[in-house]
Write a protein that holds these residues in place. Structure first.
Motif, PDB file in Angstrom:
ATOM      1  N   ALA A 191       0.557  -1.145   0.037  1.00  0.00           N
ATOM      2  CA  ALA A 191      -0.023  -0.102   0.036  1.00  0.00           C
ATOM      3  C   ALA A 191       0.799   1.139   0.081  1.00  0.00           C
ATOM      4  O   ALA A 191       0.849   2.186  -0.844  1.00  0.00           O
ATOM      5  CB  ALA A 191      -0.853  -0.011   1.348  1.00  0.00           C
ATOM      6  N   VAL A 241     -13.568   5.468  -2.246  1.00  0.00           N
ATOM      7  CA  VAL A 241     -12.642   5.728  -0.891  1.00  0.00           C
ATOM      8  C   VAL A 241     -13.828   6.087   0.316  1.00  0.00           C
ATOM      9  O   VAL A 241     -13.684   5.587   1.218  1.00  0.00           O
ATOM     10  CB  VAL A 241     -11.428   6.450  -1.397  1.00  0.00           C
ATOM     11  N   SER A 252     -16.266   3.871   1.511  1.00  0.00           N
ATOM     12  CA  SER A 252     -15.718   2.725   2.329  1.00  0.00           C
ATOM     13  C   SER A 252     -15.424   3.191   3.843  1.00  0.00           C
ATOM     14  O   SER A 252     -15.514   2.666   4.712  1.00  0.00           O
ATOM     15  CB  SER A 252     -14.486   2.083   1.756  1.00  0.00           C
ATOM     16  N   TYR A 268      -5.940   8.575  -0.278  1.00  0.00           N
ATOM     17  CA  TYR A 268      -4.926   7.494  -0.141  1.00  0.00           C
ATOM     18  C   TYR A 268      -3.890   7.579   0.904  1.00  0.00           C
ATOM     19  O   TYR A 268      -3.619   7.077   1.762  1.00  0.00           O
ATOM     20  CB  TYR A 268      -4.391   6.982  -1.353  1.00  0.00           C
ATOM     21  N   PHE A 286      -4.796   7.618   4.571  1.00  0.00           N
ATOM     22  CA  PHE A 286      -4.911   6.175   5.374  1.00  0.00           C
ATOM     23  C   PHE A 286      -3.700   5.898   6.398  1.00  0.00           C
ATOM     24  O   PHE A 286      -2.888   6.173   6.064  1.00  0.00           O
ATOM     25  CB  PHE A 286      -4.956   5.112   4.524  1.00  0.00           C
ATOM     26  N   GLN A 326      -4.994   1.261   8.823  1.00  0.00           N
ATOM     27  CA  GLN A 326      -5.984   1.145   7.842  1.00  0.00           C
ATOM     28  C   GLN A 326      -5.436   0.494   6.534  1.00  0.00           C
ATOM     29  O   GLN A 326      -5.995  -0.132   5.879  1.00  0.00           O
ATOM     30  CB  GLN A 326      -6.519   2.686   7.599  1.00  0.00           C
ATOM     31  N   ARG A 327      -4.278   0.793   6.200  1.00  0.00           N
ATOM     32  CA  ARG A 327      -3.546   0.442   5.125  1.00  0.00           C
ATOM     33  C   ARG A 327      -3.490  -1.095   5.321  1.00  0.00           C
ATOM     34  O   ARG A 327      -3.582  -1.860   4.175  1.00  0.00           O
ATOM     35  CB  ARG A 327      -2.045   1.096   4.823  1.00  0.00           C
ATOM     36  N   HIS A 377      -8.198  -1.832   6.243  1.00  0.00           N
ATOM     37  CA  HIS A 377      -9.221  -1.527   5.792  1.00  0.00           C
ATOM     38  C   HIS A 377      -9.664  -2.060   4.454  1.00  0.00           C
ATOM     39  O   HIS A 377      -8.792  -2.518   3.658  1.00  0.00           O
ATOM     40  CB  HIS A 377      -9.157  -0.006   5.614  1.00  0.00           C
ATOM     41  N   ILE A 379     -12.094  -2.141   0.854  1.00  0.00           N
ATOM     42  CA  ILE A 379     -13.032  -0.812  -0.082  1.00  0.00           C
ATOM     43  C   ILE A 379     -13.639  -1.712  -1.036  1.00  0.00           C
ATOM     44  O   ILE A 379     -13.361  -2.553  -1.730  1.00  0.00           O
ATOM     45  CB  ILE A 379     -11.904   0.103  -0.745  1.00  0.00           C
ATOM     46  N   ASP A 409      -8.318  -4.809  -0.280  1.00  0.00           N
ATOM     47  CA  ASP A 409      -7.660  -3.990   0.610  1.00  0.00           C
ATOM     48  C   ASP A 409      -7.246  -2.577   0.322  1.00  0.00           C
ATOM     49  O   ASP A 409      -7.229  -2.427  -1.128  1.00  0.00           O
ATOM     50  CB  ASP A 409      -6.284  -4.840   1.308  1.00  0.00           C
ATOM     51  N   VAL A 410      -6.556  -1.905   0.989  1.00  0.00           N
ATOM     52  CA  VAL A 410      -6.176  -0.563   0.509  1.00  0.00           C
ATOM     53  C   VAL A 410      -4.951  -0.633  -0.812  1.00  0.00           C
ATOM     54  O   VAL A 410      -5.217   0.126  -1.675  1.00  0.00           O
ATOM     55  CB  VAL A 410      -5.621   0.458   1.720  1.00  0.00           C
ATOM     56  N   SER A 470      -6.481  -1.624  -3.960  1.00  0.00           N
ATOM     57  CA  SER A 470      -7.490  -0.246  -4.341  1.00  0.00           C
ATOM     58  C   SER A 470      -6.584   0.463  -5.029  1.00  0.00           C
ATOM     59  O   SER A 470      -6.670   0.803  -6.431  1.00  0.00           O
ATOM     60  CB  SER A 470      -8.264   0.054  -3.412  1.00  0.00           C
TER      61      SER A 470
END
Length: 264
Positions: free
Chosen positions: A5, A60, A63, A105, A108, A112-113, A116, A118, A128-129, A132
């Motif tokens: 990420a 984003v 989410s 982005y 995050f 979260q990275r 999280h 999405i 996942d981040v 995305s």
């Protein structure tokens, strides 16, 4: 240590900064001149990236609010608004629209990275981040090249993006590969990436498939850099954009591969 990420988001930032600087300096004639996307002028590629940034930003945001991806009607409205802009309006609107997405982005946290999810709207389940961001990076990197090569025939995919999107290239095959253009011929090629030392297997049949293990008895060999391979797989290795060190042997020609991967 940077995560997938982290690397994808950093590549999005670098790509944004570089393309925004280029776009800001384009003249009216350059904006309406041809891009490497055959059906779009330069401003239309910019429009596609700008509208995509707005749609991705809404994904984003949704989410983070615990919601689903926006309805298709939202996307249609965004596309219509950008389609209705003049080339100069697209030039002015793109940097701001894309900046907002990149900053979303970047916002995050490390947690979260890692955790999280999405809902991008068209995949079976939320991603996942990193995934995305890589989806956006894949779209951005190719269309960034479409713009830059219009002014520099030797332009290449941004190296930090190429390394990351290589893991996604086979995911493009399902909707851009056209094995029927081989008129019933099939082949197994050894793909030798000259700069990374990797060897892959390219199965030219229906469906087209890429394997991490090279075929034991290939019908031919394709030798090229990772960057050139990624452009070939996305229909961006026309003769005028093909490096001199690309080599192919066997019954399949580069023109055959260009027909299998006509691009988008």
């Amino acid at each position: 240590m940077s995560t997938r990420a982290d690397l994808a988001i950093a590549a999005l930032r670098k790509g944004h900064d570089n393309l925004s600087a280029l776009v800001a300096g384009l003249t009216a004639d350059q904006l309406t001149g041809p891009s490497a996307a055959s059906e779009w002028d330069v401003s239309q590629v910019i429009s596609h990236l700008g509208s995509g940034a707005e749609i991705n930003l809404e994904v984003v945001r949704a989410s983070l609010e615990g919601g689903s991806a926006p309805e298709f009607e939202f996307n249609k409205g965004v596309w219509a608004r950008w389609d209705g802009m003049t080339p100069q309006e697209r030039q002015e609107a793109f940097p701001e629209a894309n900046r907002r997405l990149v900053e979303a982005y970047e916002a995050f946290t490390a947690q979260q990275r890692a955790s999280h999810r999405i809902d991008v709207g068209w995949m079976p389940e939320p991603v996942d981040v990193a995934t995305s961001a890589l989806l956006r990076l894949t779209e951005f990197a190719y269309h960034d090249w479409d713009v830059r090569v219009a002014f520099d025939p030797s332009a290449a995919l941004a190296p930090e993006a190429a390394t990351l999107i290589s893991e996604r290239v086979e995911g493009l095959f399902g909707w851009i590969a056209k094995p029927a253009n081989l008129d019933g011929r099939t082949a197994d090629l050894l793909v030798r990436l000259t700069d990374t030392g990797e060897t892959l297997g390219l199965h030219l049949a229906d469906p087209v498939a890429l394997t991490a293990v090279a075929p034991a008895a290939p019908d031919g060999e394709l030798s090229l850099t990772l960057e050139a391979w990624l452009r070939l797989a996305a229909g961006r290795l026309k003769p005028e954009y093909t490096p001199a060190d690309v080599r192919i042997s066997g019954p399949i020609t580069l023109d055959d591969l260009r027909a299998v991967f006509p691009g988008y």
